[in-house]
Scaffold this motif. Sequence first.
Motif, PDB file in Angstrom:
ATOM      1  N   TYR A 148       0.822  -1.223   0.000  1.00  0.00           N
ATOM      2  CA  TYR A 148       0.000   0.000   0.000  1.00  0.00           C
ATOM      3  C   TYR A 148       0.850   1.264   0.000  1.00  0.00           C
ATOM      4  O   TYR A 148       0.653   2.155  -0.833  1.00  0.00           O
ATOM      5  N   GLY A 149       1.810   1.325   0.929  1.00  0.00           N
ATOM      6  CA  GLY A 149       2.655   2.514   1.027  1.00  0.00           C
ATOM      7  C   GLY A 149       3.471   2.750  -0.237  1.00  0.00           C
ATOM      8  O   GLY A 149       3.424   3.825  -0.826  1.00  0.00           O
ATOM      9  N   ARG A 169       2.926   1.738  -3.190  1.00  0.00           N
ATOM     10  CA  ARG A 169       2.038   2.101  -4.299  1.00  0.00           C
ATOM     11  C   ARG A 169       1.649   3.569  -4.213  1.00  0.00           C
ATOM     12  O   ARG A 169       1.523   4.251  -5.226  1.00  0.00           O
ATOM     13  N   LEU A 170       1.453   4.032  -2.986  1.00  0.00           N
ATOM     14  CA  LEU A 170       1.149   5.457  -2.817  1.00  0.00           C
ATOM     15  C   LEU A 170       2.282   6.308  -3.354  1.00  0.00           C
ATOM     16  O   LEU A 170       2.076   7.394  -3.875  1.00  0.00           O
ATOM     17  N   THR A 219       7.484   1.899   3.444  1.00  0.00           N
ATOM     18  CA  THR A 219       7.590   3.261   2.926  1.00  0.00           C
ATOM     19  C   THR A 219       9.003   3.802   3.122  1.00  0.00           C
ATOM     20  O   THR A 219       9.256   4.964   2.859  1.00  0.00           O
TER      21      THR A 219
END
Lengths: 324, 300
Positions: A180-181, A183-184, A237
Amino acid sequence: MSSFMTIGTLEPKNKGAKPIMQTAQNLEAAPTAAPSEAPTGTTAPVPSPTILSRPASASVENGRKPRTESQMNITAKVETRDLNLFYGPKQALKSINAQVAANAITALIGPSGCGKSTFLRCLNRMNDLIDNVKIKGDVTLDGENIYARGVDVVALRQRVGMVFQKPNPFPMSIFDNIAYGPRLQGIKHKQELRDLVEKCLHQAALWDEVKDDLKKSALALSGGQQQRLCIARALATKPEVLLMDEPASALDPISTLKIEELMRELKQQYTIVIVTHNMQQAARVSDRTGFFLLGELIEMDQSSQIFTDPCDKRTEDYITGRFG
Amino acid sequence: MEQTAPLTIAPQSALRSQNRLRQTRRRLANAGMWIGASLATIIALVPLLMILYYVTAQGLPALNADFFTKLPKPVGETGGGMAHAIVGSFILIGLASLIGLPLGVLGGIYLAEFGNNRFGWTVRFAADVLNGIPSIVIGIFVYAVAVRPVHHFSAMSGGLALGIMMIPTIMRTTEELVRLVPMSLREAALALGATRWRAVLKIVLGAAKGGVITGILLAIARIAGETAPLLFTAFGNRFFSVKLNEPMSSLPREIYTFAISPYEDWHQKAWGGSLVLVLIILVLSLVARYFTRGRYKAVR
């Protein structure tokens, strides 16, 4: 000063050497969480090995002893200057001046409601989300004020990651949780993501348990696994600082142990701040400890110092279990 | 401590009730409540089952290939179908969703995430009022603003009327469900460097997805059967039409026309139309259930 630094760095386990100053350099190299071994300030009496049962010494009955030098001269990764925080009319943090040493574990202890979590959340501006919060003072990350105008909060939070008290995986697959991170941040390349996910799971000591079912729901993991997943997710991240808000309080002793081992691993690369209610945990894992009481930072020093010879009577009362 | 009154000595067993009568009464009350609740549930289900039975029994004979592919025959002739109304209903529902879905879902998110203020309170109140406005009033309103000015009925105005009806239902259910998503999930996303809207769209809405879709379906089911707001907007059409600026037929409207007619064959068709309407809603629900089944629910 530098000569003592060298002593500390080269011979961290030498009990005979009693450096006057603890600096960030030898603090990094100092043996972790071994208060009986760690060097103490010159003014301190020789600490007894059992840290929680030390009787109150008469000389610190009231007020503070003179500050030991150990608090000065730290390479601070994060630093707060005169940080005040208000929830509406109520002041939750009172003029906090704290330094978080780089590549070390800093533990924040104190009774419930004393502001340690609030303080932690100031460091990546998570308090911005709460209505009615007013913050005065500076928080600097590598010397830059994160509350300055024009600061990109998103970029800040990517540099200062956070792990919460209760494991909070997203209702997605294990893989997607960790991705998720990244991809952000715009990483779309499949192989790159896969490598990153694997690396983070390795770092969080979870890979061996989940490598065969990365597509499985993250919610199907056990509590301890979920928390390690959350740590892996935070690591993905590539943060510089990792804030942990009672990361083990919802976990069983074995999972707790795993998380603590993990933290010791991680501090090689990351600066870690952990809020904990568990003083043994703070003593076990942290290099430095800050004691909060009623919104004030009573003292912040090396853990060995705090747990064996605190400057302040209140700290001593708290760690010896007289209140809190 | 030795001076305190001697402890009362329990009978053979402290767990055995002292008072038989009270125990019996408790058991009776328990049984009574259980029977009452069960009865109420059964009674509530009776009309539903009866409707389903009746509609199926009466409507099934009317359903054949012609029903779905042909237009109604002129008065006096038997046969024909309701193809125009079935297609019309789908188009009207689609138009209404185009209006009601984005406004309702985004409005609901706004209310849940940012609506803790005076404005949010006002919007919430307005939505509740709008929800309670009789559908015919909405029909008249749309007639005044979208039909009168252009001097003809149109599918578009029908879709507008139905869309307006969808907004409050979807908005309020979305809000409720988004509110249920734990704060910790939002924080997790934000702490990873997500912007607020990305956190809301992907994580929060993702977590609330099942409920939000159920709310949307309820709204669609509700408007699918609406007749009143279409009377002076989409009006109705005896012929097949997919043009949005012309009158368009719909199942409820056609059911109404056919049911009040004096012809037995048309009554049959009305039942058939009713059954189709019920089936559409049933299928929609099942499809949505399938797509929102908890793929990432905890395995327990």
